[in-house]
Motif scaffolding. Structure first.
Motif, PDB file in Angstrom:
ATOM      1  N   GLU A 212      31.773 -15.774   8.343  1.00 41.16           N
ATOM      2  CA  GLU A 212      32.577 -16.268   7.223  1.00 41.16           C
ATOM      3  C   GLU A 212      33.262 -17.536   7.708  1.00 41.16           C
ATOM      4  OE1 GLU A 212      35.717 -16.690   4.328  1.00 41.16           O
ATOM      5  OE2 GLU A 212      36.262 -15.934   6.302  1.00 41.16           O
ATOM      6  N   ASN A 213      33.916 -18.245   6.796  1.00 36.42           N
ATOM      7  CA  ASN A 213      34.546 -19.528   7.140  1.00 36.42           C
ATOM      8  C   ASN A 213      35.664 -19.398   8.172  1.00 36.42           C
ATOM      9  OD1 ASN A 213      33.153 -19.696   4.682  1.00 36.42           O
ATOM     10  ND2 ASN A 213      34.257 -21.518   4.101  1.00 36.42           N
ATOM     11  N   THR A 214      36.280 -18.205   8.249  1.00 37.99           N
ATOM     12  CA  THR A 214      37.334 -17.965   9.234  1.00 37.99           C
ATOM     13  C   THR A 214      36.963 -16.692   9.997  1.00 37.99           C
ATOM     14  OG1 THR A 214      38.601 -16.640   7.656  1.00 37.99           O
ATOM     15  CG2 THR A 214      39.124 -18.995   7.763  1.00 37.99           C
ATOM     16  N   ALA A 215      37.620 -16.474  11.116  1.00 33.17           N
ATOM     17  CA  ALA A 215      37.173 -15.358  11.963  1.00 33.17           C
ATOM     18  C   ALA A 215      38.334 -14.594  12.580  1.00 33.17           C
ATOM     19  CB  ALA A 215      36.272 -15.879  13.076  1.00 33.17           C
ATOM     20  N   ASN A 216      38.100 -13.306  12.812  1.00 34.12           N
ATOM     21  CA  ASN A 216      39.002 -12.490  13.619  1.00 34.12           C
ATOM     22  C   ASN A 216      38.868 -12.907  15.089  1.00 34.12           C
ATOM     23  OD1 ASN A 216      40.243 -10.833  11.748  1.00 34.12           O
ATOM     24  ND2 ASN A 216      38.556  -9.375  11.733  1.00 34.12           N
ATOM     25  N   TYR A 217      39.769 -12.401  15.912  1.00 34.37           N
ATOM     26  CA  TYR A 217      39.840 -12.757  17.322  1.00 34.37           C
ATOM     27  C   TYR A 217      38.500 -12.594  18.049  1.00 34.37           C
ATOM     28  CZ  TYR A 217      41.469 -12.863  22.120  1.00 34.37           C
ATOM     29  OH  TYR A 217      41.652 -13.176  23.428  1.00 34.37           O
ATOM     30  N   GLY A 218      38.063 -13.671  18.666  1.00 33.98           N
ATOM     31  CA  GLY A 218      36.874 -13.612  19.510  1.00 33.98           C
ATOM     32  C   GLY A 218      35.558 -13.918  18.830  1.00 33.98           C
ATOM     33  N   PHE A 219      35.572 -13.981  17.490  1.00 39.13           N
ATOM     34  CA  PHE A 219      34.321 -14.214  16.770  1.00 39.13           C
ATOM     35  C   PHE A 219      34.171 -15.685  16.384  1.00 39.13           C
ATOM     36  CE2 PHE A 219      35.422  -9.768  15.967  1.00 39.13           C
ATOM     37  CZ  PHE A 219      34.265  -9.161  16.411  1.00 39.13           C
ATOM     38  N   LEU A 220      32.931 -16.088  16.107  1.00 37.26           N
ATOM     39  CA  LEU A 220      32.689 -17.429  15.602  1.00 37.26           C
ATOM     40  C   LEU A 220      32.908 -17.457  14.090  1.00 37.26           C
ATOM     41  CD1 LEU A 220      29.389 -18.500  17.429  1.00 37.26           C
ATOM     42  CD2 LEU A 220      31.740 -19.190  17.971  1.00 37.26           C
ATOM     43  N   ALA A 221      33.278 -18.634  13.586  1.00 39.70           N
ATOM     44  CA  ALA A 221      33.383 -18.857  12.140  1.00 39.70           C
ATOM     45  C   ALA A 221      32.515 -20.048  11.781  1.00 39.70           C
ATOM     46  CB  ALA A 221      34.833 -19.136  11.759  1.00 39.70           C
TER      47      ALA A 221
END
Ligand SMILES: [Zn+2]
Ligand SMILES: [Zn+2]
Length: 276
Positions: free
Chosen positions: A10-19
């Motif tokens: 998705e356009n934004t990400a939780n901690y540690g993931f790519l966006a």
């Protein structure tokens, strides 16, 4: 019954993931794993790996429409999965473009040829009709424009015989999970409108309660009037979980958060939930 929903990109990400600008959501229902969209690039595969999700075990791919930000990761997914059915509307192969301003128009369609994807294992099932995937999961097929206030953005174009026309986005579809606690609607971009999509889900299933809507709502350039009417219609449908993503935009997200309070959440990369 339960429905597991994992947002890979998705356009934004939780901690540690790519966006990245794009969307990919994995839905697990009736013991079947359905991947809706694949994001713009390799990021969905990267995030799936981080989450310990084995994409070689997905049972179906559904493409919500032909834009690059939903189909660009397809080749990376196919490298892992191999042969798999890919359900979509035939217009995903239209020559989609986007107008940035007066001078700049760029190609915005699937960044691969059909042959390329088929050689990697994609088995396209292209139809305008709804497709039943499991006992409880189906695609919407083509979504009628009935709300009267939802319109397709005029900078989205399709090229035919060298000429650019407005794209009717007939290929825009969603995934419906018809559960005993209400309808769950998984949206790609909702170019044809979140309310049109939800209404079509109600008509196809004969159920009124839209328990959850999750995914892109394409409200980022919506008028004040459209936003307010969307809020009113979603309320009337009884929505209890509204997880917006991608093309919802900050202003619409803020308005929906204010209106739906605890029912609202930002559905970003790395979000995992089990409904109900
Ligand atoms: Zn799109
Ligand atoms: Zn999109």
């Amino acid at each position: 019954m339960e429905v597991d929903i994992t947002t890979l990109i998705e356009n934004t990400a939780n901690y540690g993931f790519l966006a990245e600008w794009g969307l990919s959501i994995l839905v697990e229902v009736d013991g079947v794993r359905i991947l809706m969209d694949t994001g713009l690039s390799f990021s969905a595969v990267h995030n799936a790996h981080l989450m310990g999700i084995d994409l070689s075990t997905i049972d179906r791919i559904v493409l919500s429409h032909g834009h690059a930000d939903h189909t660009g990761g397809l080749q990376e997914v196919l490298k892992i999965r191999g042969e798999v059915e890919v359900i979509a509307h035939p217009d995903i192969w239209a020559a989609k473009h986007v107008r940035r301003d007066q001078e700049r128009v760029r190609y915005n369609g699937i960044p691969f040829s059909r042959e390329e994807l088929e050689s990697r294992g994609a088995r396209f099932k292209l139809t305008k009709e709804p497709v039943h995937i499991t006992e409880h999961a189906m695609t919407t097929g083509e979504i009628p424009m009935v709300s009267g206030y939802e319109e397709i953005e005029n900078n989205l174009l399709v090229k035919e015989a060298g000429v650019l026309h407005p794209d009717p986005l007939a290929d825009d579809l969603a995934l419906i999970i018809d559960t005993d606690f209400g309808l769950v609607v998984i949206l790609g971009c909702a170019h044809r409108g979140i309310v049109n999509t939800a209404r079509h889900a109600q008509n196809l299933t004969g159920k009124e309660l839209v328990y959850a809507a999750i995914g892109g709502t394409h409200l980022f350039r919506a008028s004040e009037e459209r936003l307010e009417r969307t809020v009113a219609d979603l309320r009337e449908m009884g929505i209890q979980r509204l997880g917006v993503s991608h093309c919802t935009g900050f202003r619409a997200s803020a308005r929906l958060a204010q209106e739906f309070e605890d029912a609202f959440f930002l559905n970003n990369a790395g979000t995992r939930l089990t409904l109900p």
